[in-house]
Scaffold this motif. Structure first.
Motif, PDB file in Angstrom:
ATOM      1  N   VAL A  63      85.822  -0.854 -15.887  1.00 53.83           N
ATOM      2  CA  VAL A  63      84.938  -0.324 -14.849  1.00 53.83           C
ATOM      3  C   VAL A  63      85.821   0.235 -13.740  1.00 53.83           C
ATOM      4  N   PHE A  64      85.489   1.429 -13.253  1.00 54.69           N
ATOM      5  CA  PHE A  64      86.245   2.000 -12.147  1.00 54.69           C
ATOM      6  C   PHE A  64      85.344   2.953 -11.364  1.00 54.69           C
ATOM      7  N   ASP A  65      85.768   3.265 -10.143  1.00 52.80           N
ATOM      8  CA  ASP A  65      85.057   4.220  -9.301  1.00 52.80           C
ATOM      9  C   ASP A  65      85.678   5.590  -9.502  1.00 52.80           C
ATOM     10  N   TYR A  66      84.821   6.595  -9.734  1.00 56.77           N
ATOM     11  CA  TYR A  66      85.312   7.927 -10.096  1.00 56.77           C
ATOM     12  C   TYR A  66      84.623   8.974  -9.230  1.00 56.77           C
ATOM     13  N   ARG A  67      85.454   9.871  -8.665  1.00 60.13           N
ATOM     14  CA  ARG A  67      84.904  10.936  -7.828  1.00 60.13           C
ATOM     15  C   ARG A  67      85.037  12.267  -8.549  1.00 60.13           C
ATOM     16  N   LYS A  68      83.923  12.856  -8.917  1.00 63.56           N
ATOM     17  CA  LYS A  68      83.947  14.170  -9.546  1.00 63.56           C
ATOM     18  C   LYS A  68      84.370  15.225  -8.526  1.00 63.56           C
ATOM     19  N   THR A 117      83.043  17.902  -7.759  1.00 55.73           N
ATOM     20  CA  THR A 117      81.921  18.469  -7.006  1.00 55.73           C
ATOM     21  C   THR A 117      81.171  17.432  -6.182  1.00 55.73           C
ATOM     22  N   ALA A 118      81.669  16.196  -6.162  1.00 59.19           N
ATOM     23  CA  ALA A 118      80.969  15.115  -5.451  1.00 59.19           C
ATOM     24  C   ALA A 118      81.757  14.698  -4.216  1.00 59.19           C
ATOM     25  N   ALA A 119      81.041  14.339  -3.171  1.00 55.45           N
ATOM     26  CA  ALA A 119      81.688  13.906  -1.934  1.00 55.45           C
ATOM     27  C   ALA A 119      82.084  12.442  -1.988  1.00 55.45           C
ATOM     28  N   HIS A 120      81.395  11.650  -2.812  1.00 57.94           N
ATOM     29  CA  HIS A 120      81.673  10.221  -2.882  1.00 57.94           C
ATOM     30  C   HIS A 120      81.814   9.780  -4.340  1.00 57.94           C
ATOM     31  N   PRO A 121      82.639   8.753  -4.588  1.00 57.94           N
ATOM     32  CA  PRO A 121      82.812   8.261  -5.955  1.00 57.94           C
ATOM     33  C   PRO A 121      81.607   7.457  -6.425  1.00 57.94           C
ATOM     34  N   GLU A 122      81.477   7.328  -7.730  1.00 59.72           N
ATOM     35  CA  GLU A 122      80.439   6.491  -8.306  1.00 59.72           C
ATOM     36  C   GLU A 122      81.062   5.615  -9.388  1.00 59.72           C
ATOM     37  N   THR A 123      80.437   4.473  -9.641  1.00 63.47           N
ATOM     38  CA  THR A 123      80.982   3.513 -10.598  1.00 63.47           C
ATOM     39  C   THR A 123      80.706   3.966 -12.030  1.00 63.47           C
ATOM     40  N   ARG A 124      81.725   3.888 -12.880  1.00 64.93           N
ATOM     41  CA  ARG A 124      81.596   4.261 -14.284  1.00 64.93           C
ATOM     42  C   ARG A 124      82.017   3.080 -15.155  1.00 64.93           C
ATOM     43  N   ASP A 159      81.246   6.615 -22.236  1.00 57.54           N
ATOM     44  CA  ASP A 159      80.597   6.243 -20.986  1.00 57.54           C
ATOM     45  C   ASP A 159      79.303   5.492 -21.321  1.00 57.54           C
ATOM     46  N   ARG A 160      79.271   4.208 -21.003  1.00 58.52           N
ATOM     47  CA  ARG A 160      78.121   3.382 -21.381  1.00 58.52           C
ATOM     48  C   ARG A 160      76.848   3.791 -20.652  1.00 58.52           C
ATOM     49  N   ASP A 161      76.950   4.153 -19.394  1.00 59.84           N
ATOM     50  CA  ASP A 161      75.759   4.523 -18.626  1.00 59.84           C
ATOM     51  C   ASP A 161      75.140   5.806 -19.134  1.00 59.84           C
ATOM     52  N   ARG A 162      75.957   6.735 -19.588  1.00 61.05           N
ATOM     53  CA  ARG A 162      75.458   8.017 -20.071  1.00 61.05           C
ATOM     54  C   ARG A 162      75.282   8.046 -21.582  1.00 61.05           C
ATOM     55  N   GLY A 163      75.792   7.017 -22.260  1.00 62.84           N
ATOM     56  CA  GLY A 163      75.619   6.919 -23.703  1.00 62.84           C
ATOM     57  C   GLY A 163      76.287   8.043 -24.468  1.00 62.84           C
ATOM     58  N   ALA A 164      77.425   8.542 -23.970  1.00 69.25           N
ATOM     59  CA  ALA A 164      78.102   9.665 -24.623  1.00 69.25           C
ATOM     60  C   ALA A 164      79.576   9.647 -24.259  1.00 69.25           C
ATOM     61  N   GLU A 165      80.362  10.404 -25.032  1.00 71.60           N
ATOM     62  CA  GLU A 165      81.788  10.488 -24.734  1.00 71.60           C
ATOM     63  C   GLU A 165      82.009  11.293 -23.455  1.00 71.60           C
ATOM     64  N   ARG A 166      83.030  10.901 -22.698  1.00 74.22           N
ATOM     65  CA  ARG A 166      83.377  11.584 -21.463  1.00 74.22           C
ATOM     66  C   ARG A 166      84.901  11.601 -21.307  1.00 74.22           C
ATOM     67  N   VAL A 167      85.383  12.522 -20.482  1.00 75.27           N
ATOM     68  CA  VAL A 167      86.803  12.619 -20.165  1.00 75.27           C
ATOM     69  C   VAL A 167      86.951  12.502 -18.654  1.00 75.27           C
ATOM     70  N   PHE A 168      87.901  11.669 -18.209  1.00 72.45           N
ATOM     71  CA  PHE A 168      88.103  11.408 -16.792  1.00 72.45           C
ATOM     72  C   PHE A 168      89.544  11.738 -16.410  1.00 72.45           C
ATOM     73  N   ARG A 169      89.688  12.460 -15.335  1.00 73.34           N
ATOM     74  CA  ARG A 169      91.029  12.754 -14.823  1.00 73.34           C
ATOM     75  C   ARG A 169      91.487  11.590 -13.961  1.00 73.34           C
ATOM     76  N   GLY A 192      90.391   3.300  -6.214  1.00 73.85           N
ATOM     77  CA  GLY A 192      90.362   1.841  -6.281  1.00 73.85           C
ATOM     78  C   GLY A 192      90.989   1.317  -7.558  1.00 73.85           C
ATOM     79  N   LYS A 193      90.707   0.068  -7.857  1.00 76.63           N
ATOM     80  CA  LYS A 193      91.303  -0.606  -9.003  1.00 76.63           C
ATOM     81  C   LYS A 193      90.461  -0.427 -10.262  1.00 76.63           C
ATOM     82  N   VAL A 194      91.156  -0.443 -11.405  1.00 70.26           N
ATOM     83  CA  VAL A 194      90.484  -0.463 -12.703  1.00 70.26           C
ATOM     84  C   VAL A 194      90.250  -1.916 -13.082  1.00 70.26           C
TER      85      VAL A 194
END
Length: 333
Positions: A178-183, A185-192, A212-222, A228-230
């Motif tokens: 679990v980690f916080d990720y800021r896209k 195009t987003a001003a604030h991070p969200e938990t993934r 990505d469990r919340d989205r139920g699909a594969e994702r790529v994160f930079r 924060g911490k992983v």
């Protein structure tokens, strides 16, 4: 706990490799300190209540079977032998677990040395150095120095993100994170919540591919956008892990490698050399600007934003709008 398990597996492997006869579960349990500390002595020990003995024996049997399976998965050949009394014993013959002689020519040794120099952070640099030392002991020619060959080349894979090491271990151990990720195009991070598959380096940036469990699909994160911490989570993966080739293709696609159309941009003269290398056409505009035609695929907008005021998107309009949105998000902080 991971260190304790590794030590237990090492001791079990040494017992199985060091014996000249098959050892029973009871003998292995009494010989390995971790088993004794966790479950006490084996069957027949004095001053053990019968109920406690049964529970302890069952727990030991489950751990021993898991440990044995782990060693076999790591490549150790363990034989199961039954003696005349019907008792089952285990051993790992040295001749069945000995690697064939290793022979490397000068070019192969140079390639290994070059690969070892790629990793600059201490954690992997030590492992790479140790591997080369083992190859030297196994017969690498003394007149071949894998570190000096082709010394003009200094490849490096920079790893500045704090998330790299915990994600690398999570990929290896197949542990959800679990980690916080800021896209962009987003001003604030969200938990993934992610089941990590693999880490890939592309255009000098590290990417994590996973489910990505919340989205139920594969994702790529930079990784540079992880804040924060992983945090590790218990439990098994819920989605199948694709092979490494498929993961690399996924990262390339999300990071912008796969292009199915073209885009026109203005680029300041003397800037953006990575963009120039990808350009299919370049035209001088004068006044310190050039016009480039470059492949356009998923992720190009994020790449163009990195060049800041040196790039102006001309077309298509959707790419221009995406770049503007990203720049506005960065400006908002």
């Amino acid at each position: 706990m991971a260190i304790a398990k590794a030590e237990r597996l090492m001791n079990l492997a040494l017992c199985l490799l060091g014996t000249r006869r098959p050892l029973s579960k009871r003998e292995l349990r009494e010989s390995i300190e971790a088993y004794v500390e966790a479950f006490g002595p084996g069957q027949g020990a004095a001053f053990r209540p019968e109920s406690a003995a049964a529970g302890s024996d069952d727990s030991f049997n489950r751990m021993f079977e898991r440990d044995k399976d782990d060693l076999r998965e790591l490549g150790l050949v363990i034989e199961t032998v039954e003696n005349l009394d019907g008792e089952v014993g285990y051993m790992a013959r040295r001749d069945s677990n000995r690697l064939p002689p290793i022979t490397l020519d000068a070019e192969e040794a140079a390639a290994l040395g070059l690969a070892a120099k790629v990793w600059q952070q201490a954690r992997l640099a030590g492992a790479a150095s140790g591997a080369l030392q083992k190859l030297r002991a196994a017969g690498l020619p003394e007149d071949v120095d894998p570190y000096e060959a082709h010394g003009a080349l200094e490849p490096r894979i920079p790893v500045h993100e704090a998330a790299f090491e915990p994600l690398m271990l999570a990929c290896r151990d197949r542990r959800p994170v679990v980690f916080d990720y800021r896209k962009a195009t987003a001003a604030h991070p969200e938990t993934r919540q992610v089941e990590p598959w693999a880490l890939e380096c592309w255009r000098g940036h590290w990417y994590l591919a996973g489910f990505d469990r919340d989205r139920g699909a594969e994702r790529v994160f930079r990784l540079s956008r992880i804040t924060g911490k992983v945090r590790s989570r218990s439990g098994a993966f819920t989605a199948p892990v694709p092979d490494v080739v498929t993961v690399r293709e996924t990262v390339a696609s999300w990071a912008g490698e796969t292009a199915d159309r073209s885009a026109r941009i203005r680029l300041r003269a003397g800037a953006g050399y990575p963009l120039r290398a990808k350009a299919t056409a370049v035209r001088e505009l004068g006044d310190g600007w050039d016009e480039l035609e470059i492949p356009y695929g998923h992720g190009l907008d994020a790449w163009l934003v990195e060049f800041g005021p040196d790039v102006v998107v001309l077309e298509p309009a959707e790419l221009r709008a995406d770049v503007v949105d990203r720049l506005r998000a960065v400006a908002k902080g």
